[in-house]
Design a protein around this motif. Structure first.
Motif, short mmCIF file in Angstrom:
data_model
loop_
_atom_site.label_atom_id
_atom_site.label_comp_id
_atom_site.label_asym_id
_atom_site.label_seq_id
_atom_site.Cartn_x
_atom_site.Cartn_y
_atom_site.Cartn_z
N GLY A 193 -9.56 2.62 -0.33
CA GLY A 193 -10.58 3.12 0.59
C GLY A 193 -11.49 2.00 1.07
N CYS A 194 -11.85 1.09 0.17
CA CYS A 194 -12.71 -0.03 0.55
C CYS A 194 -11.97 -1.00 1.47
CB CYS A 194 -13.20 -0.76 -0.70
SG CYS A 194 -14.48 0.14 -1.61
N ILE A 195 -10.69 -1.26 1.19
CA ILE A 195 -9.92 -2.15 2.06
C ILE A 195 -9.90 -1.59 3.48
CG2 ILE A 195 -7.60 -3.03 2.59
CD1 ILE A 195 -7.11 -3.15 -0.47
N GLN A 196 -9.64 -0.28 3.58
CA GLN A 196 -9.50 0.33 4.90
C GLN A 196 -10.83 0.82 5.48
OE1 GLN A 196 -6.31 3.25 4.88
NE2 GLN A 196 -4.88 1.85 3.87
N LYS A 227 -13.06 6.89 3.88
CA LYS A 227 -12.94 7.79 2.74
C LYS A 227 -11.64 8.58 2.77
CE LYS A 227 -16.98 9.64 3.61
NZ LYS A 227 -18.10 10.61 3.50
N SER A 228 -10.84 8.37 3.82
CA SER A 228 -9.54 9.03 3.94
C SER A 228 -8.45 7.99 4.24
CB SER A 228 -9.58 10.09 5.04
OG SER A 228 -10.56 11.06 4.77
N PRO A 229 -8.19 7.08 3.30
CA PRO A 229 -7.21 6.01 3.55
C PRO A 229 -5.78 6.56 3.61
CG PRO A 229 -7.89 5.99 1.25
CD PRO A 229 -8.76 7.00 1.94
N GLN A 230 -4.90 5.78 4.24
CA GLN A 230 -3.50 6.15 4.37
C GLN A 230 -2.62 4.95 4.00
OE1 GLN A 230 -2.53 9.24 5.32
NE2 GLN A 230 -4.60 9.98 5.79
#
Length: 342
Positions: free
Chosen positions: A36-39, A42-45
């Motif tokens: 989540g932090c990389i992207q 709060k809704s990473p894929q």
């Protein structure tokens, strides 16, 4: 990328409010938080996960002193990858991972119609027992080509990438790089590679110690161009480009981590993008992970390379983002949360 404290708090809050006791999903919670932090969402894929295998030959392998298998095995294994017969093919297919094979510098002329990326720098490196493995121009070309390969994969929609390698004697190069970057004696860096016994390991330590003392290496460029294979320099370039593009990078085993040690000197924040797949059974890898102060997801006793550890770990990344996105919260499920205990 700098992530605000407010975002981190909100992301952790979303994880904590899922229908489970706090921390009950263990390392999956940390993994979801990291992705989540990389992207920065709060809704990473995890989209179009891909593993790239860089293959290259090493001049020292022709001597047969540090490797129980002949150099020809590198090209034979590339054919095996193309034909779908290797462990990495099986694991990639099992876990729906795209796989790309790159000829970084194999000592063989492959047919033009093979499904491989032709990025050949030369037909193997020079033997670093006598001279540096490659020229500075070859080093620069390897970095440029690997960066272009990663950028193309990114443009095709991939946001999660892992790397593998194939090259008889590349554990020798990785041991030399480990000794340089970690400032450790060679015996702490050398393992069995593709299957050396105790006598072979002792001989390998002696030879590589002599190589290390022969060359006056003063920086990352010199370390990689003196000791590295073309596939390891391409790993270095690929890691830097993937971090530049803010991809999630799944780190495999001993060889890939040796390239990461080099990449970290060029990009001091690269670990923020890295997930460590497993703890290789090659003895130096554990020391590398301790040096980097990271915790791998798996410990399966693997020491195959090819990106196999990364391929086995990627389903865990998918599970982490899927629980974050799809698991109910206490509020949405109408489930009572934990109460404070006095």
């Amino acid at each position: 990328m700098r992530i605000s404290t407010e975002f981190k708090t909100a992301l952790q809050h979303k994880i904590d409010l899922k229908t489970k006791p706090l921390g009950a999903l263990g390392d999956l919670e940390s993994l979801a938080f990291k992705i989540g932090c990389i992207q920065n969402t709060k809704s990473p894929q995890i989209t179009k996960p891909t593993i790239v295998i860089f293959a290259g030959d090493h001049g020292i392998a022709k001597m047969g002193e540090v490797n129980p298998f002949p150099q020809e095995v590198t090209s034979q294994m590339v054919y095996n990858f193309v034909n779908g017969g290797a462990a990495i093919n099986v694991f990639s297919k099992t876990n729906d991972i795209n796989l790309k094979i790159v000829d970084a510098g194999v000592n063989h002329q492959f047919e033009s119609d093979l499904e491989i990326v032709d990025a050949k720098i030369d037909f193997g490196t020079k033997n670093y027992q006598f001279e540096p493995a490659m020229t500075e121009a070859q080093y620069e070309e390897a970095i440029q080509k690997s960066g272009e390969i990663v950028h193309q994969i990114y443009n095709e929609g991939c946001n999660t990438i892992g790397f593998g390698e194939m090259g008889i004697s590349n554990t020798s190069s990785a041991s030399l790089l480990m000794a340089y970057f970690l400032k450790l004696p060679m015996e702490a860096c050398v393992g069995s590679g593709t299957g050396l016994k105790e006598g072979g390991i002792n001989k390998k330590v002696k030879i590589l110690s002599e190589v290390f003392e022969k060359h006056n290496v003063n920086n990352t460029l010199e370390a990689l161009s003196t000791f590295g294979g073309f596939e390891i320099v391409m790993l270095y370039g690929a890691l830097l480009k993937a971090a530049e593009l803010n991809m999630t990078i799944v780190i495999d085993g001993f060889i890939v981590t040796s390239a990461l040690l080099a990449a970290k000197t060029s990009n001091t924040t690269i670990l923020e993008n890295c997930v460590f797949a497993h703890n290789s059974n090659e003895q130096g890898h554990k020391k590398m992970l301790e040096y980097l102060d990271v915790k791998p997801l798996l410990s399966l006793g693997l020491r195959l390379g090819e990106g196999t550890g990364a391929a086995l770990a990627i389903p865990l990344l998918k599970a982490a983002v899927n629980f974050l996105n799809d698991m109910a919260s206490f509020e949405s499920a109408g489930v009572s949360g934990e109460t404070e205990q006095g």
